[in-house]
Every structure is written in structure tokens, then in C-alpha cells.
Write a protein that holds these residues in place. Structure first.
Motif, PDB file in Angstrom:
ATOM      1  N   VAL A   2       5.036  -2.950  26.332  1.00 53.49           N
ATOM      2  CA  VAL A   2       4.302  -2.809  27.371  1.00 53.49           C
ATOM      3  C   VAL A   2       4.021  -3.884  27.944  1.00 53.49           C
ATOM      4  CG1 VAL A   2       3.700  -0.213  26.805  1.00 53.49           C
ATOM      5  CG2 VAL A   2       2.360  -3.109  26.347  1.00 53.49           C
ATOM      6  N   ALA A   3       4.042  -4.562  29.192  1.00 49.86           N
ATOM      7  CA  ALA A   3       4.018  -5.617  29.562  1.00 49.86           C
ATOM      8  C   ALA A   3       3.389  -6.002  30.929  1.00 49.86           C
ATOM      9  CB  ALA A   3       5.397  -6.390  29.914  1.00 49.86           C
ATOM     10  N   GLY A   4       2.358  -6.621  30.997  1.00 52.62           N
ATOM     11  CA  GLY A   4       1.366  -6.788  32.161  1.00 52.62           C
ATOM     12  C   GLY A   4       0.426  -7.368  31.928  1.00 52.62           C
ATOM     13  N   PRO A   5      -0.708  -7.709  33.474  1.00 54.11           N
ATOM     14  CA  PRO A   5      -1.781  -8.760  33.124  1.00 54.11           C
ATOM     15  C   PRO A   5      -2.503  -9.016  31.962  1.00 54.11           C
ATOM     16  CG  PRO A   5      -2.448  -6.930  34.461  1.00 54.11           C
ATOM     17  CD  PRO A   5      -0.749  -6.908  34.001  1.00 54.11           C
ATOM     18  N   ARG A   6      -2.841 -10.324  30.623  1.00 52.57           N
ATOM     19  CA  ARG A   6      -3.323  -9.836  29.535  1.00 52.57           C
ATOM     20  C   ARG A   6      -4.521  -8.558  29.230  1.00 52.57           C
ATOM     21  NH1 ARG A   6      -4.586 -15.276  26.309  1.00 52.57           N
ATOM     22  NH2 ARG A   6      -5.854 -14.599  24.473  1.00 52.57           N
TER      23      ARG A   6
ATOM     24  N   THR B 104       2.659  -9.631  26.829  1.00 53.14           N
ATOM     25  CA  THR B 104       3.680  -8.477  25.663  1.00 53.14           C
ATOM     26  C   THR B 104       2.844  -7.914  24.751  1.00 53.14           C
ATOM     27  OG1 THR B 104       5.364  -9.345  25.254  1.00 53.14           O
ATOM     28  CG2 THR B 104       5.082  -8.847  27.294  1.00 53.14           C
ATOM     29  N   ALA B 105       3.787  -6.307  24.190  1.00 52.52           N
ATOM     30  CA  ALA B 105       2.768  -5.833  22.872  1.00 52.52           C
ATOM     31  C   ALA B 105       4.004  -4.892  22.763  1.00 52.52           C
ATOM     32  CB  ALA B 105       1.788  -5.118  23.010  1.00 52.52           C
TER      33      ALA B 105
ATOM     34  N   ARG C 134      -4.294   1.135  18.514  1.00 52.58           N
ATOM     35  CA  ARG C 134      -2.563   1.230  18.211  1.00 52.58           C
ATOM     36  C   ARG C 134      -2.475   0.431  17.637  1.00 52.58           C
ATOM     37  NH1 ARG C 134      -2.861   3.296  24.581  1.00 52.58           N
ATOM     38  NH2 ARG C 134      -2.797   5.410  23.853  1.00 52.58           N
ATOM     39  N   GLU C 135      -1.639   1.022  17.143  1.00 54.83           N
ATOM     40  CA  GLU C 135      -0.544  -0.266  15.836  1.00 54.83           C
ATOM     41  C   GLU C 135       0.573  -1.032  16.353  1.00 54.83           C
ATOM     42  OE1 GLU C 135       2.311  -0.903  11.669  1.00 54.83           O
ATOM     43  OE2 GLU C 135       1.516   1.603  12.339  1.00 54.83           O
ATOM     44  N   VAL C 136       0.224  -2.617  16.673  1.00 56.59           N
ATOM     45  CA  VAL C 136       1.143  -3.055  17.691  1.00 56.59           C
ATOM     46  C   VAL C 136       1.982  -3.684  16.104  1.00 56.59           C
ATOM     47  CG1 VAL C 136       1.357  -5.969  18.790  1.00 56.59           C
ATOM     48  CG2 VAL C 136      -0.641  -3.748  19.160  1.00 56.59           C
ATOM     49  N   LEU C 137       3.109  -3.554  16.633  1.00 57.33           N
ATOM     50  CA  LEU C 137       4.918  -4.825  15.791  1.00 57.33           C
ATOM     51  C   LEU C 137       4.520  -5.957  16.592  1.00 57.33           C
ATOM     52  CD1 LEU C 137       7.128  -1.617  16.221  1.00 57.33           C
ATOM     53  CD2 LEU C 137       4.832  -2.000  14.485  1.00 57.33           C
ATOM     54  N   ALA C 138       4.881  -5.829  17.007  1.00 52.79           N
ATOM     55  CA  ALA C 138       4.552  -8.250  17.788  1.00 52.79           C
ATOM     56  C   ALA C 138       4.077  -8.090  18.821  1.00 52.79           C
ATOM     57  CB  ALA C 138       6.444  -7.752  17.698  1.00 52.79           C
ATOM     58  N   SER C 139       3.423  -8.756  19.756  1.00 51.65           N
ATOM     59  CA  SER C 139       2.843  -9.767  20.538  1.00 51.65           C
ATOM     60  C   SER C 139       2.925 -10.417  20.717  1.00 51.65           C
ATOM     61  CB  SER C 139       1.448  -9.060  20.531  1.00 51.65           C
ATOM     62  OG  SER C 139       0.425 -10.853  19.685  1.00 51.65           O
ATOM     63  N   ASP C 140       2.945 -10.825  22.544  1.00 52.61           N
ATOM     64  CA  ASP C 140       3.334 -11.862  23.015  1.00 52.61           C
ATOM     65  C   ASP C 140       2.378 -12.087  24.123  1.00 52.61           C
ATOM     66  OD1 ASP C 140       4.456 -14.912  22.771  1.00 52.61           O
ATOM     67  OD2 ASP C 140       5.823 -14.037  23.710  1.00 52.61           O
ATOM     68  N   ARG C 141       1.692 -14.431  24.032  1.00 51.82           N
ATOM     69  CA  ARG C 141       0.615 -14.098  25.725  1.00 51.82           C
ATOM     70  C   ARG C 141       1.783 -15.102  26.176  1.00 51.82           C
ATOM     71  NH1 ARG C 141      -2.289 -11.970  21.092  1.00 51.82           N
ATOM     72  NH2 ARG C 141      -3.322 -10.497  21.595  1.00 51.82           N
TER      73      ARG C 141
END
Length: 298
Positions: free
Chosen positions: A226-230, A253-254, A240-247
Motif C-alpha cells: 500500500v502506498a500514499g500519504p504517510r 509505503t508498507a 496490521r502486521e507490517v512486513l516492510a515499510s519505507d518513508r
């Protein structure tokens, strides 16, 4: 149509002194399939293949190839082809000698197909093996592996020496010939994105353990990005369990486990974009997660 298992292992373990290279590995591979055996350097891929092809002995556990043990079993070994990057030939050999000898070892050897591949890879038949470039030596291996048409073929990264054009040619020929002459093919590689469209099943090994054993299509669909405004992403993933994220600035994105239809609608209503993850990205993230868990256990 039900397919029979060609490879079966149960509790397969190989130790070298204090080092456990393969650790309690259990899996099966169905006939007429292309399987990726994937993992980092030193993960245990080559050791597994050496055990499966009777070139090494297990410390414990069971191996069945075509329903039998491969160790010193001519009826099993005659149906195998194991091509590896470090393939060795007598230095005074020339490629023409390798191909002349191949029919003695592979009963399904197809000379016409071999000649087609020799021309495709522009391989000099009369040059001594020790004078071949790395790419030319790789071409010898992949030609043998393809033209042998063995019922069970292992490729342990012999195509790494090929340039990008030649590797694509290898993939194209493998897929086309597999469609005409179905057999079981196990590919070991680091070039996951390059082979991802070939694979029907994925085995990922890390620290000697199988961490993924899954149909490739279901594996690809097992996560969503999923991607969009932070602020919107953070709100959506909060529970929810997040496998990876980036800012990056105000965007984020998550990567999450696969979303339900209702969750996908919720994300869309929140103004988020949904996307997939490449097989390579997915495996890298799962491997990192396993490494963290393994480190915590240690």
C-alpha cells in the motif's frame, strides 16, 4: 491430473563438524515441474543438490528420488543431470569431446537440439576447454543440461557466466523445450527476477532450513503493498502486521500480508494505491524476517 513426487526428503540433515549445512529439511518436488531452489550464498543450496544427486552423504534423514535412494543407485543416477557453475572437464578436452561423450551418459540426449544450441551460443567446438572464456564454459554446461533431456535436471547456477542476452536465450530454450518434453527441472540461482516467470514452485533455504515451500503463483499473491500519504498509510497499517515499510517525506509505503476484498476497498477509500511485490523482493523480505527470528532464537 495427479502428479507423482520425483524428489522426497524427510528430516534431511548434513553436518560438517560443528557446521550444520542442511538442517532437518523436509520437502517434495512433483514430476513435470520447474522449481526454484533459492537462497543466499552459503544457505545450503548446493549441499542439498549434492545430497539429492548422490554426490554426498546425509548425516541423518531420508532421500527418495523416483522412490529410491540415489546413493550408488545406477537406475536413479542414470535419470539425473546435475550441471553446476564449477563444472570441471579434462583440460585437454574440447567442447566437441564433451558433446560426443554426452550420449554415453544421457539416454535421452538429442543431438539435433544440441547442435541448435551450439549455433545459438556461438560456441567454438575445437577450442580447448582451458582456453574458453567463462561465458563459453557456461554455454557448454547449459547445452549439456538442456540437450540431455534428463527426467530430473539440476542447474546449479551454470548460466552465471553468460551475458544477459545469452541468459535470456537459455531461459527461452528451457521453457520451450520443457513444454515439448516435460520433465522436472530444479534451478538454483541468485537472479530471482530473471527466472521468476519460469518457476512453478519455490523452495527458499536459509541457514540450512527451508523457510518457503510454496506454489509460485500463490506466493506472488501472498503480500500487498500500500502506498500514499504517510498519515493515511500509518493509519491503515496501525493494527496490521507490517512486513516492510519505507518513508520519503510525506509519502510512505508498507508491505502487508495479502488483503481481503474488504480491506482492499478500505485502502482504496483511504486514497491508497495497492500493488504487488516482485518475487525477489518478497523472498528478500522473508529471508530477512527469518534471519531476525533465527537471531532472536540464538
Amino acid at each position: 491430473m495427479t502428479r507423482s513426487p520425483v524428489i522426497e526428503t524427510e528430516g534431511l540433515t548434513r553436518r560438517f563438524g560443528d557446521l550444520t549445512a542442511v538442517d532437518d529439511v523436509t520437502f517434495s518436488v512433483q514430476e513435470h515441474s520447474i522449481v526454484g531452489l533459492l537462497g543466499r550464498n552459503g544457505a545450503g543450496k548446493t549441499t542439498v543438490m549434492q545430497l539429492l544427486t548422490g554426490q554426498d552423504f546425509a548425516t541423518s534423514g531420508e532421500i527418495r528420488i523416483f522412490g529410491e535412494s540415489p546413493v550408488e543407485n545406477a537406475s536413479v543416477l542414470s535419470r539425473l543431470s546435475f550441471i553446476k557453475e564449477s563444472q570441471r572437464y579434462p583440460e585437454d578436452f574440447k567442447p566437441k569431446h564433451v558433446f560426443k561423450a554426452a550420449p554415453w551418459f544421457f539416454e535421452h540426449w538429442n543431438e539435433e537440439f544440441a547442435q541448435e544450441l551450439i549455433e545459438e551460443f556461438r560456441l567454438p567446438l575445437n577450442r580447448r576447454i582451458k582456453k574458453l572464456s567463462r561465458g563459453q564454459l557456461s554455454a557448454v554446461g547449459v547445452i549439456v543440461g538442456l540437450a540431455a533431456r534428463a527426467p530430473l535436471t539440476f542447474f546449479d547456477e551454470p548460466y552465471l557466466g553468460l551475458d544477459a542476452v545469452a541468459r535470456q536465450s537459455f531461459y527461452d530454450h528451457l521453457l520451450a523445450d520443457y513444454a515439448r518434453h516435460p520433465r522436472t527441472i530444479v534451478l538454483s540461482t541468485h537472479l530471482i527476477d530473471e527466472v521468476s516467470d519460469l518457476l512453478e514452485h519455490v523452495l527458499v533455504i536459509d541457514d540450512g532450513r527451508i523457510i518457503i515451500d510454496q506454489d509460485a503463483e500463490s506466493l506472488r499473491g501472498s503480500v500487498t503493498t500500500v502506498a500514499g500519504p504517510r498519515h493515511a498509510v500509518e493509519r491503515f497499517v496501525e493494527h496490521r502486521e507490517v512486513l516492510a515499510s519505507d518513508r520519503l517525506g510525506g509519502l510512505a509505503t508498507a508491505t502487508l500480508e495479502a488483503l481481503t476484498p474488504a480491506e482492499r476497498r478500505e485502502a482504496a477509500d483511504a486514497g491508497l494505491e495497492l500493488g504487488g511485490v516482485s518475487l525477489q523482493q518478497l523472498i528478500v523480505r522473508r529471508t530477512r524476517a527469518h534471519a531476525s527470528e533465527f537471531g532472536a532464537e540464538s
